[in-house]
Design an enzyme around this catalytic site. Sequence first.
Site, PDB file in Angstrom:
ATOM      1  N   ASP A  11      76.664  69.590  33.087  1.00  0.00           N
ATOM      2  CA  ASP A  11      76.625  68.147  33.304  1.00  0.00           C
ATOM      3  C   ASP A  11      77.971  67.488  33.026  1.00  0.00           C
ATOM      4  O   ASP A  11      78.423  66.634  33.790  1.00  0.00           O
ATOM      5  CB  ASP A  11      75.544  67.528  32.410  1.00  0.00           C
ATOM      6  CG  ASP A  11      75.435  66.027  32.589  1.00  0.00           C
ATOM      7  OD1 ASP A  11      74.645  65.589  33.449  1.00  0.00           O
ATOM      8  OD2 ASP A  11      76.151  65.279  31.892  1.00  0.00           O
TER       9      ASP A  11
ATOM     10  N   PHE B  49      73.428  63.422  34.577  1.00  0.00           N
ATOM     11  CA  PHE B  49      73.174  63.987  35.900  1.00  0.00           C
ATOM     12  C   PHE B  49      72.249  65.195  35.847  1.00  0.00           C
ATOM     13  O   PHE B  49      71.619  65.535  36.843  1.00  0.00           O
ATOM     14  CB  PHE B  49      74.493  64.291  36.607  1.00  0.00           C
ATOM     15  CG  PHE B  49      75.316  63.048  36.807  1.00  0.00           C
ATOM     16  CD1 PHE B  49      74.739  61.910  37.354  1.00  0.00           C
ATOM     17  CD2 PHE B  49      76.642  62.989  36.412  1.00  0.00           C
ATOM     18  CE1 PHE B  49      75.469  60.753  37.533  1.00  0.00           C
ATOM     19  CE2 PHE B  49      77.377  61.831  36.588  1.00  0.00           C
ATOM     20  CZ  PHE B  49      76.796  60.707  37.146  1.00  0.00           C
ATOM     21  N   ASP B  50      72.129  65.845  34.689  1.00  0.00           N
ATOM     22  CA  ASP B  50      71.056  66.822  34.509  1.00  0.00           C
ATOM     23  C   ASP B  50      69.700  66.131  34.644  1.00  0.00           C
ATOM     24  O   ASP B  50      68.791  66.620  35.327  1.00  0.00           O
ATOM     25  CB  ASP B  50      71.150  67.476  33.127  1.00  0.00           C
ATOM     26  CG  ASP B  50      71.960  68.760  33.138  1.00  0.00           C
ATOM     27  OD1 ASP B  50      72.011  69.420  34.186  1.00  0.00           O
ATOM     28  OD2 ASP B  50      72.543  69.108  32.097  1.00  0.00           O
ATOM     29  N   VAL B  51      69.562  64.997  33.952  1.00  0.00           N
ATOM     30  CA  VAL B  51      68.302  64.253  34.016  1.00  0.00           C
ATOM     31  C   VAL B  51      68.052  63.761  35.441  1.00  0.00           C
ATOM     32  O   VAL B  51      66.938  63.870  35.974  1.00  0.00           O
ATOM     33  CB  VAL B  51      68.327  63.074  33.031  1.00  0.00           C
ATOM     34  CG1 VAL B  51      67.105  62.183  33.224  1.00  0.00           C
ATOM     35  CG2 VAL B  51      68.392  63.581  31.594  1.00  0.00           C
TER      36      VAL B  51
END
Length: 398
Positions: free
Chosen positions: A151, A179-181
């Site tokens: 991320d 941006f992982d989420v």
Amino acid sequence: MSSGPDRPGGGVTRGPLAGILVADFSRILAGPYSTMLLADLGAEVVKVEGPGGDDTRTWQPPVREGVATYYLGVNRNKRSVALDLKDTADADLARELARRADVVVENFKPGGLARFGLDYDSVAAVNPGVVYASISGFGSGPGGAALPGYDLIVQAISGFMSLTGDADGEPYRAGVALFDVMAGLHATIGVLAALNHRHETGTGQHVEVNLLSSALSGLVNQTSAFVAGGVVPFRMGNSHPSLFPYEPLPCADGELIITAGNDGQFRRLCEVLGVPDLAADPRFLRNENRTANRDELRPLLVERLRTRSKMDWFRDIIGAGVPCGPINTIDQGVAFAEEIGLDPVVTVGEGAAAVPSVRNPITFSATEAAYRLPPPTLDEHGAEIRTWLTDGREERTA
């Protein structure tokens, strides 16, 4: 639906995704967050871990009773089985799980599961209805497949960090793996859309999500400024490039976020502050005027705000219909959600195994999210899942 005997555990889940079996070959954050959301909504999720377990089990501190809270935050409502894919028997069980699954989620390096017969083509050959979701850092194409998908790297490469921080300071990352989420959310959306397509056609498909594409989509007005307007945005601290006031402003005892998003809200703000003439000033009449003349307007607002505490102003400004809010710490944010009746914390599991967790953010009028299982210990359900998979495979062979 997948074939074979009843789901592991023998129970029947409830919720809008009841009856859906998810084989979760993901780890860290994006994939586990996606599969947790699916599990909350009733899907049966089998979390496949290597012998060492999900990396986030060791990402500590902080911990709760020796377990990393990072891991606890994204792994409720799942059953864990430890399978060594390099072991022939374990790899057979993994393939059997994928054969039965309605959904497979994985975030291995693109192509990394092919040697185990767990890539999309191999799984779809024996399970044509499977919805197979792959999450990567930069896509499966020749230019991105080999790049590591962390991320923080995506925050840097996407341009996000160039927008974060003071105008004259250093670029900063977000305080969460943003941006992982976001990629986990996009994967969930893709899975649900593909399940609906399967409902209509009977066929599954391969859903691919990558962190960089999620980042560029999630940067919304900032990427649009460039691709549609040819403008490269820049860091502005807590200011907004297109709105003013839309930032923290200092009061007598701290800062208050004030977001007057339209001309009517600005007029009401000026009335509450006791400076109604500002709303009629040609320099500040419309949003574009206020944005262009923010350096002149800001000290005029601050002069009034410094006369009272932030919570005194908060009550009056909110009462006038102008959005605003204090800058809280995490504990204060949770407390505020409790205060306004959002019930942000739920208890997952029972007795000594119970774990506090953050509520699923979606509310349904008929099919509520459920919190059945606390985050599993490594291979906690391994025996029952291995038996379940072995029995079904032998039955099918016979």
